[in-house]
Design an enzyme around this catalytic site. Structure first.
Site, PDB file in Angstrom:
ATOM      1  N   ARG A 238       0.789  -1.054  -0.177  1.00 57.20           N
ATOM      2  CA  ARG A 238       0.028  -0.060  -0.102  1.00 57.20           C
ATOM      3  C   ARG A 238       0.902   1.129   0.132  1.00 57.20           C
ATOM      4  NH1 ARG A 238      -3.475  -2.875  -1.501  1.00 57.20           N
ATOM      5  NH2 ARG A 238      -5.483  -2.965  -0.832  1.00 57.20           N
ATOM      6  N   GLU A 267      -3.136   7.187  -5.693  1.00 56.85           N
ATOM      7  CA  GLU A 267      -3.161   6.536  -6.645  1.00 56.85           C
ATOM      8  C   GLU A 267      -4.202   7.115  -7.797  1.00 56.85           C
ATOM      9  OE1 GLU A 267      -3.450   2.249  -6.508  1.00 56.85           O
ATOM     10  OE2 GLU A 267      -1.660   1.985  -5.505  1.00 56.85           O
ATOM     11  N   HIS A 286       0.033  -0.168 -10.308  1.00 56.06           N
ATOM     12  CA  HIS A 286      -0.461  -1.176  -9.306  1.00 56.06           C
ATOM     13  C   HIS A 286      -1.217  -2.466 -10.161  1.00 56.06           C
ATOM     14  CE1 HIS A 286      -3.176  -1.220  -5.538  1.00 56.06           C
ATOM     15  NE2 HIS A 286      -2.888  -2.540  -5.944  1.00 56.06           N
TER      16      HIS A 286
END
Length: 331
Positions: A238, A267, A286
């Protein structure tokens, strides 16, 4: 209540298709509706009367949960649960479910790939050659992996598989996880160490911890100053585990050698994020979770958990184990 009255809401999904969810729900006569929620208000608007919710990144806050009139289960598309208020769901009698074995192989492989790419300075060499520069000495020194130390923060499923994939390259593996007995770490071929020792002595640090209020910015200025100037940090967990302002200073001023990141906070990273301009940072979007097989596993696992609860069964994995579930008719 008839079967077709059960309503399953997908608050958000990064996948283009929800065909698997639709097919599985059709088998039991349940309805599936998809939205594209980014805010609390959007989730409340589409999901207030849902019987089950499937969620990716949308905020499932206490306020959202208070609005859910008959929801019996919230299923997270993935492993992390930091966007769901678990205590609020527990108080409301709503199961919170994640998919803890989903994409374990993909993320561990991605973490190993990032670690090796950063450690061997592959991206810097690639940019040089494409710019007409043929000179390995520009990026000295590079150590050999045998004899180096890889530090692993947390010891969950992904971390353990990452360790297995790194062991053949010959480094010493050390682990910090205050919630796991030292014997279990030793049995896995790694050495348990304190957090400060891991930070100060590792050549590669790979983060695999969930994000909590207690470990936000686990790596900040103090930790980066403790790290070896030849060391690298890898984050496939994370973005909030790292203070990005401190990371930028560490990379820019040479406190550490490099970083490899599959996640950021927020993000995606803002266009002006200075980390994007540094040559000693590797970014991936990601993407660590992704393979065609893992996507199928994700969609199938999530909808099956929702259907299981609506059918009157308990889910396979319950994040809030002390929940007293809401009642209701089964499908």
């Amino acid at each position: 209540m008839t079967r077709s009255q059960f309503r399953i809401v997908i608050t958000d999904s990064e996948s283009d298709s929800i065909d698997i969810e639709l097919q599985e729900a059709a088998k039991v006569g349940a309805l599936v509706e998809r939205a594209d929620c980014r805010t609390e208000d959007e989730v409340i608007r589409v999901a207030a009367d849902a019987d089950a919710i499937l969620v990716d990144l949308a905020p499932i806050t206490r306020r959202v949960i208070a609005s859910l009139q008959k929801c019996r289960v919230i299923v997270r598309y993935g492993i992390g649960l930091d966007n769901i208020d678990i205590p609020a769901a527990t108080e409301a009698g709503i199961y919170v479910v994640n998919l803890p074995t989903y994409c374990v192989d993909e993320v561990s492989t991605h973490a190993a790939a990032l670690a090796l790419t950063a450690f061997r300075k592959i991206m810097q060499f690639d940019r040089d050659v494409k710019a007409g520069v043929w000179d390995f000495q520009r990026h000295m020194p590079i150590e050999g992996l045998p004899g180096c130390r890889v530090g692993v923060v947390a010891f969950g499923n992904i971390a353990r598989l990452f360790i297995k994939k790194m062991i053949p390259f010959g480094p010493e593996i050390v682990v910090f996880d205050p919630f796991v007995a030292d014997e279990k770490i030793r049995d896995f071929g790694a050495s348990p160490v304190s957090f400060d020792e891991l930070v100060a002595t590792s050549d590669i640090i790979s983060l695999h911890a969930p994000l909590t209020a207690e470990n936000r910015h686990l790596f900040g200025e103090a930790q980066f100053r403790m790290m070896k100037p030849t060391s690298f940090i890898v984050n496939t967990a994370r973005g909030g585990l790292i203070d990005e302002a401190a990371l930028y200073r560490a990379l820019k001023e040479g406190w550490i050698a490099g970083a490899a990141l599959d996640t950021s906070d927020p993000e995606p990273p803002e266009p002006g994020n200075p980390l994007l301009k540094l040559d000693n940072v590797i970014f991936t979007p990601h993407a660590a979770f992704y393979s065609e097989g893992s996507l199928k596993e994700l969609h199938l696992g999530a909808i099956q958990e929702a259907i299981r609860v609506l059918s009157g069964e308990a889910p396979r994995v319950i994040a809030n184990k002390n929940v007293v579930p809401r009642g209701g008719n089964a499908i």
